[in-house]
Design a protein around this motif. Sequence first.
Motif, PDB file in Angstrom:
ATOM      1  N   LYS A 191       0.843  -1.208   0.000  1.00  0.00           N
ATOM      2  CA  LYS A 191       0.000   0.000   0.000  1.00  0.00           C
ATOM      3  C   LYS A 191       0.873   1.251   0.000  1.00  0.00           C
ATOM      4  O   LYS A 191       0.663   2.169  -0.790  1.00  0.00           O
ATOM      5  CB  LYS A 191      -0.925  -0.006   1.214  1.00  0.00           C
ATOM      6  CG  LYS A 191      -1.758   1.256   1.383  1.00  0.00           C
ATOM      7  CD  LYS A 191      -2.627   1.155   2.638  1.00  0.00           C
ATOM      8  CE  LYS A 191      -3.283   2.419   3.082  1.00  0.00           C
ATOM      9  NZ  LYS A 191      -4.100   3.144   2.193  1.00  0.00           N
TER      10      LYS A 191
ATOM     11  N   GLU B  25      -8.293   1.300   1.926  1.00  0.00           N
ATOM     12  CA  GLU B  25      -7.809   0.997   3.268  1.00  0.00           C
ATOM     13  C   GLU B  25      -7.503  -0.493   3.389  1.00  0.00           C
ATOM     14  O   GLU B  25      -8.179  -1.330   2.783  1.00  0.00           O
ATOM     15  CB  GLU B  25      -8.861   1.383   4.312  1.00  0.00           C
ATOM     16  CG  GLU B  25      -9.076   2.887   4.422  1.00  0.00           C
ATOM     17  CD  GLU B  25      -7.805   3.630   4.791  1.00  0.00           C
ATOM     18  OE1 GLU B  25      -7.071   3.179   5.697  1.00  0.00           O
ATOM     19  OE2 GLU B  25      -7.544   4.679   4.162  1.00  0.00           O
TER      20      GLU B  25
ATOM     21  N   GLU C  89       1.062   4.127  -2.919  1.00  0.00           N
ATOM     22  CA  GLU C  89       0.769   5.525  -2.594  1.00  0.00           C
ATOM     23  C   GLU C  89       1.949   6.421  -2.951  1.00  0.00           C
ATOM     24  O   GLU C  89       1.756   7.529  -3.456  1.00  0.00           O
ATOM     25  CB  GLU C  89       0.394   5.664  -1.113  1.00  0.00           C
ATOM     26  CG  GLU C  89      -0.971   5.091  -0.817  1.00  0.00           C
ATOM     27  CD  GLU C  89      -1.325   5.072   0.657  1.00  0.00           C
ATOM     28  OE1 GLU C  89      -2.534   5.085   0.960  1.00  0.00           O
ATOM     29  OE2 GLU C  89      -0.403   5.023   1.511  1.00  0.00           O
ATOM     30  N   SER C  90       3.170   5.939  -2.733  1.00  0.00           N
ATOM     31  CA  SER C  90       4.344   6.747  -3.084  1.00  0.00           C
ATOM     32  C   SER C  90       4.480   6.896  -4.601  1.00  0.00           C
ATOM     33  O   SER C  90       5.117   7.832  -5.074  1.00  0.00           O
ATOM     34  CB  SER C  90       5.620   6.164  -2.476  1.00  0.00           C
ATOM     35  OG  SER C  90       5.991   4.974  -3.123  1.00  0.00           O
TER      36      SER C  90
ATOM     37  N   GLU D 148      -4.128   6.119  -5.838  1.00  0.00           N
ATOM     38  CA  GLU D 148      -5.133   6.117  -4.774  1.00  0.00           C
ATOM     39  C   GLU D 148      -5.393   4.668  -4.397  1.00  0.00           C
ATOM     40  O   GLU D 148      -5.749   3.841  -5.243  1.00  0.00           O
ATOM     41  CB  GLU D 148      -6.414   6.771  -5.269  1.00  0.00           C
ATOM     42  CG  GLU D 148      -7.440   6.948  -4.176  1.00  0.00           C
ATOM     43  CD  GLU D 148      -8.649   7.723  -4.657  1.00  0.00           C
ATOM     44  OE1 GLU D 148      -9.758   7.355  -4.260  1.00  0.00           O
ATOM     45  OE2 GLU D 148      -8.473   8.694  -5.429  1.00  0.00           O
ATOM     46  N   VAL D 149      -5.199   4.357  -3.124  1.00  0.00           N
ATOM     47  CA  VAL D 149      -5.294   2.984  -2.642  1.00  0.00           C
ATOM     48  C   VAL D 149      -6.329   2.941  -1.526  1.00  0.00           C
ATOM     49  O   VAL D 149      -6.419   3.860  -0.715  1.00  0.00           O
ATOM     50  CB  VAL D 149      -3.925   2.501  -2.105  1.00  0.00           C
ATOM     51  CG1 VAL D 149      -3.967   1.036  -1.712  1.00  0.00           C
ATOM     52  CG2 VAL D 149      -2.830   2.737  -3.135  1.00  0.00           C
TER      53      VAL D 149
ATOM     54  N   VAL E 181      -6.637  -1.502  -5.282  1.00  0.00           N
ATOM     55  CA  VAL E 181      -6.123  -0.409  -6.093  1.00  0.00           C
ATOM     56  C   VAL E 181      -6.664  -0.613  -7.505  1.00  0.00           C
ATOM     57  O   VAL E 181      -6.946  -1.746  -7.903  1.00  0.00           O
ATOM     58  CB  VAL E 181      -4.566  -0.377  -6.089  1.00  0.00           C
ATOM     59  CG1 VAL E 181      -3.991  -1.613  -6.738  1.00  0.00           C
ATOM     60  CG2 VAL E 181      -4.042   0.896  -6.728  1.00  0.00           C
TER      61      VAL E 181
END
Length: 129
Positions: free
Chosen positions: A82, A94, A86-87, A91-92, A106
């Motif tokens: 995750k 929870e 994100e890096s 958009e991922v 994702v």
Amino acid sequence: MIEVERVDYIRVPVTDMREAVDFYGGVLGLERSPNSPHEDWVEYEVGSVTLAVMTPHTHDYEFTPLPPGTIALRVPDVAAAKASLESAGLEVGEVWDSGVCQGVGVSDPAGNRILLHRRYAPYRDGTLP
């Protein structure tokens, strides 16, 4: 009755092959098969299954994204996966935990929902995943 030997491939419809190759090969780090037949059909070997990323319009049907949960990819660490996504600016969802496994969703650039998953509890017979 027929005799099914294995799953040969799962088709993954995409709208932009360049974005798809960046996502599946670059972001997810999947190994592209050197035997991919065409630029509109790119295969990635994932364990014993092939993901065939393809453009539907060049194969005589219209694009429709896969239903959520169609593809679940095992990762060593869901939280680390995750963070990595994100890096990369994605958009991922929870991270969820079912009590036996964890996962996070994702979307690829075409909107196909991919589940990154890891079972951590043994199966009923005591074997480990």
